[in-house]
Design a protein around this motif. Structure first.
Motif: not given
Length: 134
Positions: A119, A122, A125-126
Motif C-alpha cells: 500500500t 505506489p 514511487v509517485a
C-alpha cells in the motif's frame, strides 16, 4: 501439462466463487471486520481438510488431476489460507509444533508487512517521480 489445465480451471472457479460469495455476504453481515473473507478462509480450510482426508482414504484410486483440481486449483483460488492451514496442521501432525508456530508467526507477520508495503509503494514511487521530475 494436463494437471496444469485442471489447476487453472479449478483456480478460476475458486476465485469466481470467492468473489461472488464475498459480494453476497458483505451486505448481509456488514464490514466491521472482513467477515466474508474470514468465513471464506474458514470454509476453504474445511474443504481442503475434508478433501485431503477423502483423497487419502481413496488412496491411489483418485486421479492426480482430481486431487490437484480440488486442492491446488479450487481451494487455492478460493483461499490460500486453506493451504496455509493444511501445511500448519501437517507440521503439527509430524510432531513439529515449533515449526508450526513459526509458520503461523512468519506467515501472519510477513504477509501483514507485505500488504502494508504494497500500500505504501505506489505513493513512494509517485513522490520519487515528482521529486526527480522537479
Amino acid at each position: 501439462m494436463l494437471v496444469t489445465v485442471y489447476v487453472a480451471v479449478g483456480g478460476a472457479l475458486g476465485s469466481a466463487l470467492r468473489y461472488s460469495l464475498n459480494a453476497w455476504l458483505t451486505p448481509l453481515i456488514g464490514d466491521a471486520l472482513p467477515w466474508g473473507t474470514i468465513l471464506i478462509n474458514i470454509a476453504g480450510s474445511f474443504v481442503i481438510g475434508l478433501f485431503t482426508a477423502l483423497f487419502a482414504g481413496a488412496g491411489a484410486s483418485t486421479p492426480i488431476e482430481m486431487r490437484q483440481f480440488v486442492l491446488v486449483g479450487l481451494c487455492g483460488g478460493f483461499t490460500t489460507f486453506s493451504s496455509f492451514s493444511l501445511q500448519t496442521l501437517t507440521l503439527l501432525d509430524a510432531g513439529e509444533p515449533g515449526r508450526a508456530v513459526l509458520n503461523i508467526a512468519l506467515s501472519m507477520t510477513l504477509c501483514l508487512i507485505a500488504v502494508a508495503l504494497g500500500t505504501i509503494v505506489p505513493g513512494a514511487v509517485a513522490a520519487l517521480s515528482r521529486s526527480v521530475g522537479a
